[in-house]
Design a protein around this motif. Sequence first.
Motif, PDB file in Angstrom:
ATOM      1  N   GLN A 256       6.333  -2.540  -8.237  1.00  9.32           N
ATOM      2  CA  GLN A 256       5.148  -2.201  -7.438  1.00  9.32           C
ATOM      3  C   GLN A 256       5.463  -2.367  -5.951  1.00  9.32           C
TER       4      GLN A 256
ATOM      5  N   ARG B  77       3.634  -1.738  -2.051  1.00  4.26           N
ATOM      6  CA  ARG B  77       2.369  -1.432  -1.358  1.00  4.26           C
ATOM      7  C   ARG B  77       2.650  -1.408   0.124  1.00  4.26           C
TER       8      ARG B  77
ATOM      9  N   GLU C 136       0.764   3.218  -2.229  1.00  3.09           N
ATOM     10  CA  GLU C 136       1.252   2.341  -3.297  1.00  3.09           C
ATOM     11  C   GLU C 136       2.149   3.136  -4.234  1.00  3.09           C
TER      12      GLU C 136
ATOM     13  N   ALA D 242       3.557   2.510  -8.073  1.00  5.83           N
ATOM     14  CA  ALA D 242       3.512   1.624  -9.244  1.00  5.83           C
ATOM     15  C   ALA D 242       4.319   2.275 -10.354  1.00  5.83           C
TER      16      ALA D 242
END
Length: 315
Positions: A258, A260, A268, A270
């Motif tokens: 992940q 960000r 983001e 993921a």
Amino acid sequence: MEHSTLRWGIAGAGAIARRFCHDVNQFATAGRVVAIAARDATRAADFASQQALPHAYGSYLALAESPEVDAVYVATIHPEHAAIARLMLEHGKHVLVEKPAVLRVADWDELVELAHRRGVLLMEAMKVMCFPAWRALWEQLPALAPVRRVRAAFGSCAEPGGKLFDPMLAGGAGWDVGVYGVWLYVALCHRLGLDCPAPRSELSRGPSGVDEQCRFYFDGALGGEIGASIVAELDKAAHLEGDDWQLEIAGKWWNPQQVRWWGETAGEIARPVEGGMQFQADHFAACVAAGLLDAPWVPQALSRQVIGILESALT
Ligand SMILES: NC(=O)c1ccc[n+]([C@@H]2O[C@H](COP(=O)([O-])OP(=O)(O)OC[C@H]3O[C@@H](n4cnc5c(N)ncnc54)[C@H](OP(=O)(O)O)[C@@H]3O)[C@@H](O)[C@H]2O)c1
């Protein structure tokens, strides 16, 4: 050779060998582990039986000579990497060697030359470079640039008195886990087209003489602070900064899933995964299938830079 049929053998029946074997045979799409070699035949046989492998060898030479294997994953302790990788290359095997690939630039240069001469692939197992989240970040990074600063660490408490505290076994934080952060810095410079300056290093040596903690400070267009420890838990996220944005590779940044970022733009990535070691094995297999002698995601030149930085700082 079809990369879907790449047949792996492993040299060294230790802890990371088990993870590699599990992840590749469970999740990889291009290749299977079929053989294990250990210095002790019983140890190899036990590993093969536990992991359901068809071939077990009681010496690394027997693995090098095996016609059942195309590629070898070198999973021994670091001081043994250079000699075992050399043995496998001399026998025409492709080689994926655990980090730190070797402990001297001169050894790496010799292995790269040998691999090229034999027409086989040599790659360091810097698995972070092959995770899906990392590849997605690599695609998006130039749009976020300029990156001004990176801060990352890898630190945890190793077994007191174990191999990482033994100077004769190239113990210490720098070689064991500092290698990850230095790789991150060097790879970022490469991706962003920046020069990679020599760092200033601070080492804190323990009673055995190994560096139990170390820090590398890079000045230049990309500032960097890289930490490593075998006696303390350190921040597990990596942090990048631009003029008006920050980015975090969350969780354990060396197993990235992940990412960000926030500031003027926010976003983001993921990419949750199972396993983790299969991605480098699949990249390796794809390179072998394409006849490449260097892996684009984990280039030999970057391994060389990382080894050089650590060799200068630690020896
Ligand atoms: N990529 C990753 O996530 C990751 C994680 C952990 C470690 N690593 C790297 O993987 C490598 C192996 O680490 P590990 O934790 O798996 O090590 P380990 O279990 O302690 O040892 C691995 C193998 O090294 C050989 N060995 C152990 N002690 C030795 C000694 N004193 N002299 C000669 N050979 C010895 C043994 O081979 P035999 O079985 O043949 O006896 C052993 O099975 C290291 O280079 C480490 O940096 C990578």
